[in-house]
Design a protein around this motif. Structure first.
Motif, PDB file in Angstrom:
ATOM      1  N   PHE A  12       2.603  11.939  48.864  1.00 37.33           N
ATOM      2  CA  PHE A  12       2.994  10.728  48.135  1.00 37.33           C
ATOM      3  C   PHE A  12       2.771   9.520  49.027  1.00 37.33           C
ATOM      4  O   PHE A  12       2.714   9.636  50.256  1.00 37.33           O
ATOM      5  CB  PHE A  12       4.465  10.794  47.721  1.00 37.33           C
ATOM      6  N   ALA A  13       2.676   8.366  48.406  1.00 39.30           N
ATOM      7  CA  ALA A  13       2.462   7.128  49.157  1.00 39.30           C
ATOM      8  C   ALA A  13       3.715   6.761  49.949  1.00 39.30           C
ATOM      9  O   ALA A  13       4.835   7.064  49.549  1.00 39.30           O
ATOM     10  CB  ALA A  13       2.097   5.999  48.207  1.00 39.30           C
ATOM     11  N   GLU A  14       3.502   6.091  51.080  1.00 37.40           N
ATOM     12  CA  GLU A  14       4.628   5.567  51.872  1.00 37.40           C
ATOM     13  C   GLU A  14       5.087   4.264  51.213  1.00 37.40           C
ATOM     14  O   GLU A  14       4.858   3.170  51.724  1.00 37.40           O
ATOM     15  CB  GLU A  14       4.204   5.325  53.317  1.00 37.40           C
ATOM     16  N   SER A  38       7.998   9.485  55.904  1.00 39.67           N
ATOM     17  CA  SER A  38       9.347   9.080  55.471  1.00 39.67           C
ATOM     18  C   SER A  38       9.513   9.447  54.002  1.00 39.67           C
ATOM     19  O   SER A  38       9.493   8.582  53.118  1.00 39.67           O
ATOM     20  CB  SER A  38       9.542   7.577  55.672  1.00 39.67           C
ATOM     21  N   PRO A  39       9.669  10.744  53.723  1.00 40.48           N
ATOM     22  CA  PRO A  39       9.764  11.168  52.319  1.00 40.48           C
ATOM     23  C   PRO A  39      11.044  10.656  51.662  1.00 40.48           C
ATOM     24  O   PRO A  39      12.088  10.521  52.311  1.00 40.48           O
ATOM     25  CB  PRO A  39       9.777  12.696  52.418  1.00 40.48           C
ATOM     26  N   HIS A  40      10.963  10.359  50.374  1.00 39.40           N
ATOM     27  CA  HIS A  40      12.133   9.936  49.607  1.00 39.40           C
ATOM     28  C   HIS A  40      12.797  11.178  49.024  1.00 39.40           C
ATOM     29  O   HIS A  40      12.233  11.846  48.152  1.00 39.40           O
ATOM     30  CB  HIS A  40      11.723   8.977  48.489  1.00 39.40           C
ATOM     31  N   LEU A  41      13.984  11.484  49.532  1.00 42.14           N
ATOM     32  CA  LEU A  41      14.731  12.645  49.078  1.00 42.14           C
ATOM     33  C   LEU A  41      15.905  12.219  48.215  1.00 42.14           C
ATOM     34  O   LEU A  41      16.436  11.120  48.352  1.00 42.14           O
ATOM     35  CB  LEU A  41      15.254  13.450  50.271  1.00 42.14           C
ATOM     36  N   LEU A  57      10.389  19.803  43.967  1.00 42.96           N
ATOM     37  CA  LEU A  57      11.725  20.317  44.234  1.00 42.96           C
ATOM     38  C   LEU A  57      11.671  21.264  45.419  1.00 42.96           C
ATOM     39  O   LEU A  57      10.662  21.934  45.644  1.00 42.96           O
ATOM     40  CB  LEU A  57      12.264  21.079  43.013  1.00 42.96           C
ATOM     41  N   THR A  58      12.770  21.318  46.149  1.00 39.42           N
ATOM     42  CA  THR A  58      12.885  22.337  47.180  1.00 39.42           C
ATOM     43  C   THR A  58      14.300  22.880  47.194  1.00 39.42           C
ATOM     44  O   THR A  58      15.266  22.122  47.180  1.00 39.42           O
ATOM     45  CB  THR A  58      12.507  21.798  48.580  1.00 39.42           C
ATOM     46  N   SER A  59      14.389  24.187  47.171  1.00 38.10           N
ATOM     47  CA  SER A  59      15.690  24.845  47.291  1.00 38.10           C
ATOM     48  C   SER A  59      15.756  25.651  48.585  1.00 38.10           C
ATOM     49  O   SER A  59      16.684  26.431  48.788  1.00 38.10           O
ATOM     50  CB  SER A  59      15.929  25.771  46.091  1.00 38.10           C
ATOM     51  N   LEU A  95      15.457  17.010  45.732  1.00 36.37           N
ATOM     52  CA  LEU A  95      14.274  16.464  45.065  1.00 36.37           C
ATOM     53  C   LEU A  95      13.485  15.613  46.043  1.00 36.37           C
ATOM     54  O   LEU A  95      14.062  14.930  46.900  1.00 36.37           O
ATOM     55  CB  LEU A  95      14.666  15.598  43.865  1.00 36.37           C
ATOM     56  N   ARG A  96      12.175  15.650  45.903  1.00 34.25           N
ATOM     57  CA  ARG A  96      11.278  14.751  46.623  1.00 34.25           C
ATOM     58  C   ARG A  96      10.596  13.887  45.577  1.00 34.25           C
ATOM     59  O   ARG A  96      10.019  14.395  44.608  1.00 34.25           O
ATOM     60  CB  ARG A  96      10.264  15.565  47.420  1.00 34.25           C
ATOM     61  N   LEU A  97      10.683  12.577  45.751  1.00 35.91           N
ATOM     62  CA  LEU A  97      10.175  11.630  44.765  1.00 35.91           C
ATOM     63  C   LEU A  97       9.193  10.679  45.426  1.00 35.91           C
ATOM     64  O   LEU A  97       9.300  10.382  46.627  1.00 35.91           O
ATOM     65  CB  LEU A  97      11.330  10.815  44.169  1.00 35.91           C
TER      66      LEU A  97
END
Length: 330
Positions: free
Chosen positions: A131-133, A240-243, A279-281, A307-309
């Motif tokens: 995903f984009a930063e 810097s992932p958005h969680l 998604l990650t569990s 969630l990763r968005l």
């Protein structure tokens, strides 16, 4: 005014929309039974699609079925039906997760908030790509948090320190899998490689794995493991992932079903906002790690999904079982 009869085509359409929901490793652990005379659609758990290694208490199974239940509610509202839901209606039948009475919306206003989400059901796909930063606007975050609240859950966007902790826990989970290969039995069972990917009706096909991660901190499970996948490539993911953490007050079957409904409501809202999602569990499959993912300030709630968005490719559609395999009409 008499209720119109629900024809089989309508019921099959509702179930097809419900079954577009996400589930762990795309196992699709649900079965539907329509009671024609009562206009009731029963949602049942399919334990043949359970994951004893990674989901021993069937928490993720319930979340997937809850997501399917929410899609059913959206599809019903879109069709002009009023879905009256009872969760876990029979204590003597633990596999019966919900009973949905489908009535005509006579004397009721159509639930426009549900109906407007309908276009997103088929657009929503899990993306295992970078995903984009790029920041997610506050108003979009607020919309997603409100979506979770409507289903009795809380969506938390963790601060930098908390997010780093969650990423470390996911890394710890990955390391545990490396040390104990038997924990990957469920993943191997539900991945589809080579020619099998072209004809699969469930599981995660290799074309949905996404590229291997060369660099970056985005939490993306590698479904290939040590197995070779042709033309996959490697790339850098976001640093810097958005969680977002989805939590419920309790931690039993009813809470898991509510979490699944909240999760799908958030995902559909995110899709309408042109966000890509995954998604990650991974860190939640071990109870000891799962407790550490909670909000370090309040320490309250039970985290049900990470969630990763972000902004990026939406990912390909994954296969679905034919409706005839998941629906019984009596």
């Amino acid at each position: 005014m008499a209720s119109r009869q629900l024809d089989e085509k309508t019921v099959r359409g509702l179930v097809a929309e419900a079954a577009a929901a996400p589930s762990m490793h795309n196992a699709q652990p649900w079965h539907f039974r329509f009671l024609t005379g009562e206009r009731v659609l029963l949602l049942c758990a399919d334990l043949e699609r359970a994951m004893p290694r990674s989901d021993p208490d069937n928490r993720a199974l319930h979340i997937g079925c809850g997501a399917a239940l929410f899609n059913l509610r959206v599809a019903a509202a879109h069709t002009g039906l009023l879905p009256e839901v009872r969760l876990l209606p029979d204590p003597q039948e633990p596999l019966l997760l919900a009973a949905v009475h489908l009535t005509d919306e006579v004397g009721h206003l159509r639930d426009e908030e549900l109906a407007r989400l309908h276009p997103a059901i088929r657009r929503r796909h899990t993306s295992r790509h970078p995903f984009a930063e790029e920041d997610i606007p506050e108003n979009v975050r607020a919309t997603l948090q409100h979506a979770a609240e409507l289903e009795g859950a809380v969506l938390l966007f963790p601060g930098p320190w908390h997010a780093e902790t969650v990423l470390d826990l996911i890394h710890d989970a990955e390391s545990r899998d490396t040390l104990h290969p038997e924990t990957s039995e469920d993943l191997v069972r539900w991945t589809r490689l080579g020619l099998e990917a072209d004809t699969a009706v469930d599981g995660v096909p290799e074309y949905a794995f996404g590229p291997r991660k060369r660099d970056g901190k985005a939490p993306v499970r590698d479904f290939a493991g040590r197995r070779r996948v042709a033309d996959r490539g490697t790339t850098t993911f976001e640093h810097s992932p958005h969680l977002a953490l989805l939590s419920t007050p309790g931690d039993g079957p009813a809470d898991w079903l509510s979490a699944g409904q909240a999760l799908e409501r958030v995902l559909l809202e995110a899709t309408l906002a042109d966000l890509a999602t995954s998604l990650t569990s991974h860190a939640l499959e071990d109870r000891a790690l799962r407790l550490l993912t909670r909000d370090p300030v309040s320490g309250a709630g039970q985290v049900q999904m990470v969630l990763r968005l972000g902004y990026g490719p939406s990912g390909p559609a994954t296969p679905r079982r034919p409706v005839r395999d998941v629906l019984e009409i009596v």
